[in-house]
Scaffold this motif. Structure first.
Motif, mmCIF file in Angstrom:
data_model
loop_
_atom_site.group_PDB
_atom_site.id
_atom_site.type_symbol
_atom_site.label_atom_id
_atom_site.label_comp_id
_atom_site.label_asym_id
_atom_site.label_seq_id
_atom_site.Cartn_x
_atom_site.Cartn_y
_atom_site.Cartn_z
ATOM 1 N N PHE A 1 60.632 36.400 20.744
ATOM 2 C CA PHE A 1 60.521 35.584 19.529
ATOM 3 C C PHE A 1 59.374 34.591 19.637
ATOM 4 O O PHE A 1 58.658 34.336 18.657
ATOM 5 C CB PHE A 1 61.829 34.834 19.288
ATOM 6 N N SER A 2 59.163 34.036 20.824
ATOM 7 C CA SER A 2 58.125 33.023 20.997
ATOM 8 C C SER A 2 56.729 33.581 20.757
ATOM 9 O O SER A 2 55.817 32.844 20.376
ATOM 10 C CB SER A 2 58.205 32.419 22.400
ATOM 11 N N ASP B 1 59.094 42.030 9.366
ATOM 12 C CA ASP B 1 59.006 41.452 10.712
ATOM 13 C C ASP B 1 60.398 41.246 11.302
ATOM 14 O O ASP B 1 60.651 41.575 12.459
ATOM 15 C CB ASP B 1 58.282 40.103 10.670
ATOM 16 N N LYS C 1 57.030 35.796 16.531
ATOM 17 C CA LYS C 1 57.118 34.868 15.395
ATOM 18 C C LYS C 1 57.274 35.612 14.072
ATOM 19 O O LYS C 1 56.390 35.590 13.205
ATOM 20 C CB LYS C 1 55.877 33.970 15.351
ATOM 21 N N GLN D 1 58.004 36.647 10.299
ATOM 22 C CA GLN D 1 57.910 35.883 9.057
ATOM 23 C C GLN D 1 58.433 36.678 7.860
ATOM 24 O O GLN D 1 59.243 36.183 7.097
ATOM 25 C CB GLN D 1 56.459 35.449 8.820
ATOM 26 N N TRP E 1 45.848 33.490 18.835
ATOM 27 C CA TRP E 1 46.031 32.098 18.431
ATOM 28 C C TRP E 1 44.684 31.384 18.295
ATOM 29 O O TRP E 1 44.453 30.645 17.339
ATOM 30 C CB TRP E 1 46.907 31.392 19.455
ATOM 31 N N TRP F 1 48.346 37.054 22.805
ATOM 32 C CA TRP F 1 48.726 35.926 21.958
ATOM 33 C C TRP F 1 47.717 34.789 22.077
ATOM 34 O O TRP F 1 47.383 34.137 21.087
ATOM 35 C CB TRP F 1 50.119 35.422 22.320
#
Length: 219
Positions: free
Chosen positions: A26-27, A36, A30, A32, A124, A120
């Motif tokens: 989940f971290s 997802d 994410k 939405q 990011w 990630w």
């Protein structure tokens, strides 16, 4: 076969291990959109099903008990280590945690976690700058995070295959492929020709090892 009470029924371990992997996923994932959440929910169900059979109730062992016991009569199939079916079936005599399939499993799971984590970071950074992510793993494949999840699930299947997780695995791969296509439609709309050029250079899931990807920063 012996009583499985000492090897299974460890529901606290089921909960703790499931929670760790689901929270980690989940971290990075994410979720939405509804799609997802469906994909994340399916992955979570895979993890729960896996650890339920690993520590809670060995459904696969019970379903296949007749065949397993008749084919390998010297194996105590209700001992916890016997849940490592590949090692047992191929006659690995030592601790299954040091068997070839278990080592392969750790390599796949570790690679998956590494790929998700590194991807990630690059995603990011690109999102903060409002640009397309084309560095790091994104210089080799367009969807490294989904590939990472598949590697993790494949690693668990190699380590502890079960009827439920074997059935769920292709469904999850299909869901991730659909999600990837949906994300690509959004990227086409946002980045236009830049994304089209990126698609022409970089494969979606399987990297091209024969030649380097040009026009991207592979740092």
């Amino acid at each position: 076969m012996d009583d499985a009470g000492a090897s299974y029924g460890l529901w606290l371990l089921v909960f703790v291990n499931s929670a760790v992997f689901i929270i980690f996923a989940f971290s990075f994932f994410k979720p939405q959109t509804k799609r997802d959440w469906r994909s994340f929910g399916a992955f979570s169900a895979f993890v729960v099903a896996l650890f339920t059979e690993m520590y809670g109730f060995p459904l696969t062992i019970f379903v296949l008990s007749g065949w397993l016991q008749s084919t390998w009569p010297d194996v105590d199939w209700l001992a916890h280590d016997s849940g490592h079916l590949p090692e047992m079936m191929f006659g690995w005599q030592s601790n299954p945690h040091f068997g070839p399939f278990h080592i392969l499993s750790f390599a796949l799971i570790g690679s998956g976690f590494w790929l998700i984590s590194v991807a990630w970071h690059h995603l990011w950074s690109a999102q903060r700058q409002g640009r397309l992510a084309t560095t790091g793993p994104y210089a080799r494949i367009r969807h490294p995070q989904y590939v990472g999840f598949v590697l993790i699930m494949l690693g668990f299947l190699v380590q502890w295959p079960t009827i439920l997780t074997l059935a769920m695995f292709p469904v999850l791969v299909w869901m991730y492929a659909r999600l990837a296509r949906s994300e690509e439609e959004d990227s086409y709309a946002r980045f236009g020709e830049t994304y089209s050029s990126y698609v022409n250079r970089v494969p979606a899931f399987i990297p091209k090892f024969a030649s380097s990807v040009r026009g991207t920063d592979a740092r």
